[in-house]
Design a protein around this motif. Structure first.
Motif, short mmCIF file in Angstrom:
data_model
loop_
_atom_site.label_atom_id
_atom_site.label_comp_id
_atom_site.label_asym_id
_atom_site.label_seq_id
_atom_site.Cartn_x
_atom_site.Cartn_y
_atom_site.Cartn_z
N ALA A 313 78.20 53.45 34.53
CA ALA A 313 76.81 53.29 34.11
C ALA A 313 76.34 51.85 34.17
CB ALA A 313 76.63 53.83 32.69
N VAL A 314 77.22 50.91 34.49
CA VAL A 314 76.87 49.49 34.51
C VAL A 314 76.81 49.02 35.96
CG1 VAL A 314 77.53 47.17 33.76
CG2 VAL A 314 77.96 49.13 32.28
N THR A 315 75.72 48.38 36.30
CA THR A 315 75.54 47.79 37.63
C THR A 315 75.22 46.30 37.47
OG1 THR A 315 73.20 48.42 37.66
CG2 THR A 315 74.78 49.96 38.65
N GLU A 321 73.86 39.65 36.62
CA GLU A 321 73.80 40.12 35.24
C GLU A 321 74.10 41.62 35.18
OE1 GLU A 321 70.36 37.11 33.52
OE2 GLU A 321 69.78 38.99 34.51
N ALA A 322 74.74 42.05 34.10
CA ALA A 322 75.03 43.46 33.89
C ALA A 322 73.76 44.18 33.46
CB ALA A 322 76.12 43.63 32.83
N THR A 323 73.51 45.33 34.07
CA THR A 323 72.32 46.12 33.76
C THR A 323 72.71 47.57 33.55
OG1 THR A 323 71.81 46.54 36.09
CG2 THR A 323 70.81 44.59 35.07
N VAL A 324 71.94 48.29 32.74
CA VAL A 324 72.10 49.72 32.55
C VAL A 324 70.72 50.36 32.67
CG1 VAL A 324 74.12 49.50 31.06
CG2 VAL A 324 71.84 49.50 30.04
N MET A 325 70.70 51.68 32.81
CA MET A 325 69.44 52.41 32.91
C MET A 325 69.34 53.37 31.74
SD MET A 325 67.78 54.19 36.27
CE MET A 325 67.62 52.57 37.03
N ARG A 359 68.96 56.47 24.68
CA ARG A 359 69.65 57.37 25.61
C ARG A 359 70.05 56.60 26.86
NH1 ARG A 359 65.35 62.14 25.99
NH2 ARG A 359 64.01 60.29 26.08
N LEU A 360 71.34 56.54 27.08
CA LEU A 360 71.91 55.78 28.19
C LEU A 360 72.27 56.72 29.32
CD1 LEU A 360 73.15 53.03 29.24
CD2 LEU A 360 75.29 53.83 28.21
#
Length: 400
Positions: A313-315, A321-325, A359-360
Motif C-alpha cells: 500500500a506504500v508507494t 517520499e512515502a505516499t499512501v492512498m 480508510r487506507l
C-alpha cells in the motif's frame, strides 16, 4: 438484347444497396458501455504498539579459548588426549621429558641443605660472640663480622628455597594439563618433537563451546537512531533485563535456544563504521561451532503509537517520499504523504500522516488516480492485499 445484361446488373446492385440500408435501419444501435466503479480493499487506520527487532550479521566465537603452549624446554614423550575430544580442567595433555628437571630439583634441594647447615653454624658462632663481646673477650669487629655472616647465611637459605620452588615448578610444567574445560583441537606436535619455552611452542588449543558467544556488527548510524528514539520516548525498552536475541543459522533454520545481549561496544571501527555487539547463547548440543556465520534478531523495544501499513500500500513519489492512498469523502480517492520509519514483517511502520478511523487502500494502488470514485470493501485481516477482481464484460446485444 445487347443492352439487357448491363441493365440487369445495375438493377441488382441497386436492390442490394436498398436491402443493406433497410437492414441497417432495422438493426438497433449497441448500448453504450456503463462506467464501472472499481472496487478496492481497505483497512481502517488504528495506532498500536509494535515490538521491534534488528537483524544483524555476525559470527560465533568460543566462550573461552586457551592456547596450550610449552613452558619448559624438552622432548615430548607422550600425548595423553584424543584430538577433538572434550577435556576437563586439569586433565593431562602432554608429557615432556622430566629427567633434566628432576635432576635440577635434586641439585636445588642439596644447595638448600648446604645453606641451612651454614646458617646453623653461623647462628651458633653469633650466639657465642654475643656472650664474649660483653666481657671484652672478642673485639667489636669480630662480633660484627659474625653477625654479618649469620645474615648472609640466612639469605643463602632463602635463595636456595626459591631455587627449589622454581625447580619444582619447572618439573610440574613437564606434565602439561588442560587450563580450561572444553573441546580440544588438532595437536600441533607429536611424540619426539622438541618444544621450547622461549618461543612458547603451541601444543594444541582448547575451546569452551557451552555457552557460545556471537559477535554482531551494527552500523553506528543505526545505533545513533536507536538512542535518539529511546531519548524521545517513541521507542520504549521492555523491562529492565537484557535484550533477547534469536539466531538464524547458515542453512536458514532458526536456532532453538534464545540468547541475551551481553554488551554493546563503545568504539566505532574506522574501517567499517560499525560497533560490535556480543550476545551469549546456550549451546548444550554443541550445534554452534566457532566461526559460523549467522544472522541475529536483536530485540530493540516497542515502537509506540504507529500504524502498520502493508508494504503493497506504500508507494514513492518523484521526490522519494512515502505516499499512501485513502478513501475520503464521497468515496473518492486521495493521496497522502506519510512518514514510514521501518519495515517489519512486510508492513511499514507509519508514525505521521495518518489518523485513526481513516480508510487506507491496500490493493491496486498503482492503478488508481486521485479523485476517482471507488467502492471500498474491508480487506481480510493480517493478509497481504490482492488485486481487485476484474469487472465482468458487458452483455452483448441480442441479434435480431
Amino acid at each position: 438484347m445487347p443492352f439487357s445484361f448491363p441493365r440487369r446488373r445495375a438493377g441488382l446492385a441497386a436492390a442490394c444497396a436498398a436491402a443493406a440500408l433497410a437492414l441497417y435501419g432495422c438493426g438497433a444501435d449497441p448500448a453504450p458501455k456503463a462506467a464501472t466503479v472499481p472496487q478496492v480493499a481497505t483497512l481502517t487506520v488504528e495506532r498500536s504498539s509494535v515490538p521491534l527487532a534488528l537483524e544483524l550479521p555476525g559470527r560465533t566465537a568460543p566462550f573461552l579459548l586457551a592456547e596450550v603452549r610449552a613452558r619448559v624446554d624438552g622432548i615430548v614423550q607422550d600425548r595423553r588426549f584424543t584430538e577433538g575430544a572434550d577435556v576437563r580442567k586439569g586433565d593431562p595433555l602432554y608429557l615432556i621429558d622430566p629427567a633434566p628437571y628432576r635432576a635440577a630439583l635434586s641439585s636445588a634441594q642439596a644447595t638448600l641443605q648446604r645453606a641451612r647447615a651454614n646458617l646453623v653454624s653461623s647462628t651458633s658462632q653469633l650466639e657465642r660472640y654475643k656472650v664474649l663481646v660483653g666481657g671484652n673477650a672478642v673485639s667489636k669487629q669480630a662480633f660484627d663480622n659474625a653477625e654479618a655472616a649469620q645474615l648472609q647465611a640466612a639469605a643463602d637459605v632463602a635463595a636456595a628455597e626459591a631455587a627449589v620452588t622454581t625447580a619444582r615448578i619447572n618439573l610440574g610444567y613437564t606434565s602439561v594439563t588442560a587450563p580450561i574445560a572444553g573441546r580440544s583441537s588438532v595437536s600441533q606436535v607429536t611424540q619426539g618433537a622438541y618444544v621450547q619455552a622461549g618461543s612458547a611452542t603451541l601444543l594444541t588449543t582448547i575451546q569452551q563451546l557451552d555457552p557460545m558467544y556471537v559477535d554482531l556488527q551494527q552500523s553506528s548510524a543505526e545505533g545513533l537512531a536507536l538512542r535518539r528514539d529511546i531519548a524521545s520516548g517513541s521507542l520504549k525498552l521492555e523491562g529492565a533485563g537484557k535484550a533477547q536475541v534469536r539466531l538464524k543459522l547458515e542453512d536458514g533454520s532458526t536456532y532453538a535456544h534464545p540468547g541475551i545481549l551481553e554488551f554493546s561496544g563503545v568504539t566505532v571501527d574506522r574501517d567499517t563504521g560499525s560497533v560490535t555487539l556480543r550476545a551469549r547463547f546456550p549451546n548444550p548440543d554443541k550445534l554452534l561451532l566457532p566461526g559460523m556465520f549467522v544472522r541475529a534478531s536483536v530485540e530493540q523495544g516497542v515502537r509506540q503509537g504507529v500504524v502498520r501499513v502493508p508494504a503493497t500500500a506504500v508507494t514513492r513519489n518523484p521526490q522519494g517520499e512515502a505516499t499512501v492512498m485513502l478513501v475520503g469523502g464521497g468515496n473518492k480517492t486521495e493521496v497522502r504523504t506519510v512518514q514510514a520509519s521501518a519495515l517489519v514483517d512486510g508492513h511499514w511502520l507509519v508514525e505521521h500522516g495518518l489518523k485513526d478511523g481513516e480508510r487506507l487502500i491496500v490493493s491496486g494502488v498503482q492503478k488508481l488516480r486521485p479523485g476517482i470514485v471507488v467502492t471500498p470493501r474491508a480487506a481480510a485481516p493480517r493478509r497481504l492485499a490482492t488485486a481487485p477482481a476484474a469487472a465482468a464484460p458487458p452483455t452483448a446485444p441480442a441479434a435480431r
